[in-house]
Design a protein around this motif. Structure first.
Motif, short mmCIF file in Angstrom:
data_model
loop_
_atom_site.label_atom_id
_atom_site.label_comp_id
_atom_site.label_asym_id
_atom_site.label_seq_id
_atom_site.Cartn_x
_atom_site.Cartn_y
_atom_site.Cartn_z
N GLU A 179 -10.54 -6.39 -8.77
CA GLU A 179 -10.54 -5.40 -8.78
C GLU A 179 -9.29 -5.44 -7.14
O GLU A 179 -8.59 -4.94 -6.56
N ALA A 182 -0.67 2.26 -5.11
CA ALA A 182 -1.29 2.50 -7.02
C ALA A 182 -0.49 4.39 -6.78
O ALA A 182 0.80 4.92 -5.83
N ARG A 210 -4.62 6.28 -9.76
CA ARG A 210 -4.83 5.85 -10.98
C ARG A 210 -5.33 6.74 -12.38
O ARG A 210 -6.18 6.83 -12.16
N CYS A 220 0.42 7.61 -1.11
CA CYS A 220 -0.93 7.32 -2.75
C CYS A 220 -2.19 7.43 -1.99
O CYS A 220 -2.31 6.90 -0.47
#
Length: 444
Positions: free
Chosen positions: A117, A125, A130, A322
């Motif tokens: 990832e 994000a 998420r 974020c």
């Protein structure tokens, strides 16, 4: 001419205080006596003391008079709790840590580097995190007695950021917010920045005086209540289930937004359900991993009613856009594999050990605390001034906080708040004995 005398008197008294000719703790003449002595109107004499108070040189105490303050301000006095200088024993801030946590981080970074990832962590994000990460936090919150759909969970950059985006999204400058008379300094800073009016509610046993809150809501247009029902900072209380139900009923009756701060809730063993379960339609629940894992891991979470989530997301966008992908991924992995649960359990044991040390070292003094918290509230003996005690402790190499950063009212009690979680056990024991000795010396 009177204006010139007023200015000269302010300058004269300020010079005497700064030069040490008027010692800290000295009781100054009453307003009336000052006016008579210098040929001033009573209102002008009051203005002299008001200006000296604005300069931080004196403090007026209801029913007692006006006193010279300690002008070498110890760190931790005032709304801004400053970082502690090297060489001082820090009983001001709590950043509890356990042996081996640095090694945990090394392992987590290696695992992250080996995963698939990394590329995604280089991109933005969603504002609230998420969805799979929000679901992981939601599962964790079930252990706190809070069931919440992932869509109502928002990941933020620590609990303080969670409070900030909640206030920015849901409150307006000038709104009246009910708070405990002694409350978390970070919320005071936030309220000042957002131009909120704090209305203090006195304590009544293990919680706020709910009769006083009810009266306030009938007398004024109160918009919200900020509360720490589980492990209050600084008083350590855990509100009973019946008090929580009544607080939820008051909030519904008067249309209050409830901001529930649960930063230290992990330390309480089997507390009553959060307010967010009792009044989910009007409560925003805020917590994080700074105290339970590490202060540098800036991962917090907000649980809000579905209708308010878009507003809070816009505040996240306005402040940080974020949450950081790397730290969030590490936090979620530790939530998943049980590391957070293990650290919380170990820190409950560590806090209990430190409370036992405090109880022994401070024996004979009145201590207000919870048996598994990382702080002690220490009301001082009558006529003992907190600023003088704090300054004397600073000279002896120990940094503490007075009540001033925590006080939301005009009346600031003479008390100390001792943070127990930032030093080794031997240093803690020695520092607390120093606290007891200095209080005894300052009480004569």
């Amino acid at each position: 001419m009177a204006e010139a005398r007023y200015k000269q008197l302010v300058d004269q008294l300020a010079a005497e205080i700064r030069a040490g000719r008027l010692q800290p703790g000295t009781r100054l003449p009453t307003h009336r006596r000052l006016a008579e002595r210098h040929g001033l109107a009573l209102v002008t004499a009051s203005r002299v003391y008001a200006e000296l108070e604005a300069m931080g040189l004196v403090s007026g105490e209801v029913g007692r008079g006006t006193f010279v303050r300690e002008t070498v301000r110890p760190r931790g006095l005032g709304i801004d709790q400053q970082a502690v200088a090297a060489g001082l024993v820090d009983l001001n801030f709590n950043y509890p840590s356990l042996p081996g946590q640095a090694e945990l981080l090394r392992g987590a970074l290696r695992q992250l580097a080996a995963g698939g990832e990394l590329e995604a962590m280089l991109r933005y994000a969603p504002h609230g995190g998420r969805m799979h990460e929000r679901a992981r936090v939601a599962r964790h919150l079930e252990s706190r007695g809070l069931a919440a759909e992932p869509s109502r969970v928002l990941i933020v950059d620590g609990a303080q950021h969670g409070l900030a985006v909640t206030v920015m999204a849901l409150l307006q400058p000038g709104d009246v917010i009910a708070v405990d008379a002694l409350t978390y300094p970070g919320f005071k800073v936030l309220a000042e920045a957002q131009r909120l009016e704090l209305a203090p509610i006195p304590a009544s046993g293990q919680g706020p005086d709910l009769d006083a809150l009810e009266r306030l809501c009938t007398q004024r247009r109160v918009r919200a209540v900020y509360t720490m029902p589980t492990l209050h900072n600084p008083l350590g209380w855990v509100m009973s289930a019946s008090r929580r139900r009544r607080l939820a009923a008051i909030a519904r009756r008067h249309g209050l937004l409830v901001i529930e701060d649960a930063a230290y809730a992990f330390l309480a063993d089997d507390p009553p359900p959060p307010l967010a379960t009792l009044a989910p339609e009007t409560t925003v629940y805020v917590s994080g991993l700074s105290k339970s894992v590490a202060t540098g891991l800036r991962v917090g979470f907000v649980v809000a009613p579905e209708a308010w989530v878009p507003k809070i997301e816009r505040s996240i966008r306005a402040t940080t856009w974020c949450n950081p992908g790397v730290t969030t991924a590490i936090a979620c992995a530790w939530l998943e594999d049980g590391t957070v649960g293990r650290l919380e359990s170990e820190k409950r044991h560590d806090a209990a050990t430190r409370q036992a040390i405090a109880g022994d070292a401070l024996a004979g003094l009145r201590c207000v605390c919870h048996p598994a918290s990382y702080f002690v509230w220490l009301p001082l003996p009558e006529e003992t001034r907190a600023d003088r005690v704090a300054a004397a402790l600073m000279r002896d190499g120990v940094s503490v906080s007075t009540a001033e950063p925590f006080s939301a009212s005009q009346h600031v009690p003479h008390a100390l708040r001792l943070a127990l979680g930032s030093v080794g056990l031997d240093s803690l024991r020695s520092a607390l004995r120093t606290v007891r000795r200095v209080i005894a010396e300052q009480s004569f």
